[in-house]
Design a protein around this motif. Structure first.
Motif, PDB file in Angstrom:
ATOM      1  N   VAL A 126       0.823  -1.213   0.000  1.00 19.21           N
ATOM      2  CA  VAL A 126       0.000   0.000   0.000  1.00 19.21           C
ATOM      3  C   VAL A 126       0.856   1.262   0.000  1.00 19.21           C
ATOM      4  O   VAL A 126       0.465   2.278  -0.588  1.00 19.21           O
ATOM      5  CB  VAL A 126      -1.054   0.031   1.133  1.00 19.21           C
ATOM      6  CG1 VAL A 126      -2.030  -1.113   1.000  1.00 19.21           C
ATOM      7  CG2 VAL A 126      -0.427   0.071   2.508  1.00 19.21           C
ATOM      8  N   VAL A 127       2.027   1.219   0.622  1.00 13.55           N
ATOM      9  CA  VAL A 127       2.933   2.373   0.560  1.00 13.55           C
ATOM     10  C   VAL A 127       3.394   2.588  -0.884  1.00 13.55           C
ATOM     11  O   VAL A 127       3.437   3.725  -1.373  1.00 13.55           O
ATOM     12  CB  VAL A 127       4.142   2.206   1.510  1.00 13.55           C
ATOM     13  CG1 VAL A 127       5.219   3.253   1.233  1.00 13.55           C
ATOM     14  CG2 VAL A 127       3.694   2.292   2.961  1.00 13.55           C
ATOM     15  N   ALA A 128       3.711   1.516  -1.577  1.00 10.98           N
ATOM     16  CA  ALA A 128       4.161   1.618  -2.974  1.00 10.98           C
ATOM     17  C   ALA A 128       3.061   2.180  -3.868  1.00 10.98           C
ATOM     18  O   ALA A 128       3.310   3.086  -4.680  1.00 10.98           O
ATOM     19  CB  ALA A 128       4.618   0.252  -3.483  1.00 10.98           C
ATOM     20  N   VAL A 129       1.852   1.662  -3.723  1.00  7.10           N
ATOM     21  CA  VAL A 129       0.733   2.161  -4.539  1.00  7.10           C
ATOM     22  C   VAL A 129       0.440   3.622  -4.203  1.00  7.10           C
ATOM     23  O   VAL A 129       0.279   4.461  -5.092  1.00  7.10           O
ATOM     24  CB  VAL A 129      -0.520   1.277  -4.347  1.00  7.10           C
ATOM     25  CG1 VAL A 129      -1.736   1.901  -5.001  1.00  7.10           C
ATOM     26  CG2 VAL A 129      -0.272  -0.118  -4.900  1.00  7.10           C
ATOM     27  N   GLY A 130       0.389   3.937  -2.909  1.00  3.01           N
ATOM     28  CA  GLY A 130       0.155   5.315  -2.494  1.00  3.01           C
ATOM     29  C   GLY A 130       1.255   6.251  -2.970  1.00  3.01           C
ATOM     30  O   GLY A 130       0.994   7.372  -3.411  1.00  3.01           O
ATOM     31  N   GLY A 131       2.491   5.792  -2.887  1.00  5.14           N
ATOM     32  CA  GLY A 131       3.618   6.597  -3.354  1.00  5.14           C
ATOM     33  C   GLY A 131       3.528   6.894  -4.841  1.00  5.14           C
ATOM     34  O   GLY A 131       3.830   7.997  -5.295  1.00  5.14           O
ATOM     35  N   ALA A 132       3.083   5.908  -5.607  1.00  4.01           N
ATOM     36  CA  ALA A 132       2.915   6.121  -7.052  1.00  4.01           C
ATOM     37  C   ALA A 132       1.829   7.160  -7.318  1.00  4.01           C
ATOM     38  O   ALA A 132       1.993   8.030  -8.185  1.00  4.01           O
ATOM     39  CB  ALA A 132       2.563   4.799  -7.739  1.00  4.01           C
ATOM     40  N   VAL A 133       0.744   7.096  -6.553  1.00  2.00           N
ATOM     41  CA  VAL A 133      -0.335   8.087  -6.709  1.00  2.00           C
ATOM     42  C   VAL A 133       0.171   9.483  -6.357  1.00  2.00           C
ATOM     43  O   VAL A 133      -0.035  10.444  -7.105  1.00  2.00           O
ATOM     44  CB  VAL A 133      -1.553   7.701  -5.834  1.00  2.00           C
ATOM     45  CG1 VAL A 133      -2.577   8.821  -5.779  1.00  2.00           C
ATOM     46  CG2 VAL A 133      -2.186   6.415  -6.337  1.00  2.00           C
ATOM     47  N   GLY A 134       0.835   9.607  -5.213  1.00  2.00           N
ATOM     48  CA  GLY A 134       1.335  10.909  -4.772  1.00  2.00           C
ATOM     49  C   GLY A 134       2.387  11.489  -5.705  1.00  2.00           C
ATOM     50  O   GLY A 134       2.352  12.680  -6.043  1.00  2.00           O
ATOM     51  N   ALA A 135       3.325  10.660  -6.141  1.00  2.00           N
ATOM     52  CA  ALA A 135       4.376  11.128  -7.047  1.00  2.00           C
ATOM     53  C   ALA A 135       3.799  11.537  -8.395  1.00  2.00           C
ATOM     54  O   ALA A 135       4.256  12.514  -9.008  1.00  2.00           O
ATOM     55  CB  ALA A 135       5.442  10.051  -7.221  1.00  2.00           C
ATOM     56  N   THR A 136       2.776  10.823  -8.845  1.00  2.00           N
ATOM     57  CA  THR A 136       2.119  11.190 -10.107  1.00  2.00           C
ATOM     58  C   THR A 136       1.432  12.540  -9.984  1.00  2.00           C
ATOM     59  O   THR A 136       1.505  13.376 -10.896  1.00  2.00           O
ATOM     60  CB  THR A 136       1.108  10.094 -10.520  1.00  2.00           C
ATOM     61  OG1 THR A 136       1.824   8.865 -10.673  1.00  2.00           O
ATOM     62  CG2 THR A 136       0.403  10.439 -11.805  1.00  2.00           C
ATOM     63  N   ALA A 137       0.789  12.773  -8.846  1.00  2.00           N
ATOM     64  CA  ALA A 137       0.141  14.074  -8.615  1.00  2.00           C
ATOM     65  C   ALA A 137       1.176  15.201  -8.580  1.00  2.00           C
ATOM     66  O   ALA A 137       0.958  16.280  -9.148  1.00  2.00           O
ATOM     67  CB  ALA A 137      -0.655  14.036  -7.315  1.00  2.00           C
ATOM     68  N   ARG A 138       2.302  14.951  -7.915  1.00  2.00           N
ATOM     69  CA  ARG A 138       3.360  15.963  -7.861  1.00  2.00           C
ATOM     70  C   ARG A 138       3.918  16.242  -9.259  1.00  2.00           C
ATOM     71  O   ARG A 138       4.140  17.379  -9.649  1.00  2.00           O
ATOM     72  CB  ARG A 138       4.490  15.515  -6.942  1.00  2.00           C
ATOM     73  CG  ARG A 138       5.648  16.504  -6.938  1.00  2.00           C
ATOM     74  CD  ARG A 138       6.759  16.143  -5.995  1.00  2.00           C
ATOM     75  NE  ARG A 138       6.905  14.760  -5.649  1.00  2.00           N
ATOM     76  CZ  ARG A 138       7.822  13.962  -6.165  1.00  2.00           C
ATOM     77  NH1 ARG A 138       8.654  14.388  -7.084  1.00  2.00           N
ATOM     78  NH2 ARG A 138       7.911  12.714  -5.761  1.00  2.00           N
ATOM     79  N   TYR A 139       4.144  15.191 -10.026  1.00  2.00           N
ATOM     80  CA  TYR A 139       4.650  15.357 -11.380  1.00  2.00           C
ATOM     81  C   TYR A 139       3.657  16.148 -12.221  1.00  2.00           C
ATOM     82  O   TYR A 139       4.049  17.042 -12.975  1.00  2.00           O
ATOM     83  CB  TYR A 139       4.922  13.985 -12.015  1.00  2.00           C
ATOM     84  CG  TYR A 139       5.426  14.086 -13.429  1.00  2.00           C
ATOM     85  CD1 TYR A 139       6.692  14.596 -13.699  1.00  2.00           C
ATOM     86  CD2 TYR A 139       4.641  13.674 -14.495  1.00  2.00           C
ATOM     87  CE1 TYR A 139       7.157  14.691 -14.996  1.00  2.00           C
ATOM     88  CE2 TYR A 139       5.092  13.764 -15.799  1.00  2.00           C
ATOM     89  CZ  TYR A 139       6.354  14.274 -16.045  1.00  2.00           C
ATOM     90  OH  TYR A 139       6.804  14.380 -17.339  1.00  2.00           O
ATOM     91  N   GLY A 140       2.371  15.846 -12.068  1.00  2.00           N
ATOM     92  CA  GLY A 140       1.341  16.607 -12.778  1.00  2.00           C
ATOM     93  C   GLY A 140       1.382  18.081 -12.411  1.00  2.00           C
ATOM     94  O   GLY A 140       1.267  18.948 -13.282  1.00  2.00           O
ATOM     95  N   ALA A 141       1.583  18.372 -11.128  1.00  2.00           N
ATOM     96  CA  ALA A 141       1.689  19.769 -10.696  1.00  2.00           C
ATOM     97  C   ALA A 141       2.889  20.453 -11.350  1.00  2.00           C
ATOM     98  O   ALA A 141       2.801  21.610 -11.779  1.00  2.00           O
ATOM     99  CB  ALA A 141       1.796  19.847  -9.174  1.00  2.00           C
ATOM    100  N   SER A 142       4.005  19.731 -11.462  1.00  2.00           N
ATOM    101  CA  SER A 142       5.195  20.333 -12.077  1.00  2.00           C
ATOM    102  C   SER A 142       5.010  20.576 -13.571  1.00  2.00           C
ATOM    103  O   SER A 142       5.624  21.482 -14.145  1.00  2.00           O
ATOM    104  CB  SER A 142       6.430  19.466 -11.833  1.00  2.00           C
ATOM    105  OG  SER A 142       6.389  18.289 -12.609  1.00  2.00           O
TER     106      SER A 142
END
Length: 157
Positions: A34-50
């Motif tokens: 769940v940390v890996a899946v959550g991390g992928a979601v969060g990192a994708t959101a951050r990348y989208g913001a950038s």
């Protein structure tokens, strides 16, 4: 090396096999997943913001600044909710707190941004970014926790 021996129990002729260690999947496996899946979601959101709010070279890294400040505020509210309001499933905190918010906030990029600003000849901007981000992130957590607790106290009346 010899095979594990059975343990003697109560009376003569009664033996019990040694206890088996639980597999990783039953222990830490679900948490890691769940940390890996959550991390992928969060990192994708951050990348989208950038991608949406691109920062020019040598300029104050506003996108990373706001991602970190917003992420810190959300973590403050989240911790109040799961500590004071909601008896969350054991995987909620690792998924959302560590995974999603850990992947969304990016203090490693913060450090890289400071180094880039200094290397590109903007040391004052780098130092300002260093200080302002740290203070803003801490204030965001404090304000979010305080506001969440006040809202909860008000709703409980």
């Amino acid at each position: 090396m010899t095979a594990p021996q059975s343990e003697k129990v109560d009376g003569p002729g009664e033996f019990r096999a040694p206890a088996r260690r639980p597999s990783a999947w039953h222990g830490q496996g679900p948490i890691v997943a769940v940390v890996a899946v959550g991390g992928a979601v969060g990192a994708t959101a951050r990348y989208g913001a950038s991608l949406i709010w691109h920062t020019q070279t040598g300029a104050f890294p506003w996108t990373t600044f706001w991602v970190n400040v917003i992420g810190c505020a959300v973590i403050g509210v989240f911790m109040v909710v799961i500590s004071d309001v909601w008896a969350a499933h054991r995987l909620v905190r690792p998924f959302f707190g560590t995974g999603v918010l850990g992947g969304f906030t990016t203090f490693s990029t913060y450090a890289v941004d400071i180094q880039k600003l200094v290397d590109e000849g903007s040391p004052r901007t780098g130092l300002a970014y260093l200080a302002v981000t740290l203070v803003a992130a801490l204030v965001a957590v404090w304000l979010a926790v305080t506001a969440a607790r006040r809202v909860l106290a008000w709703r409980r009346r």
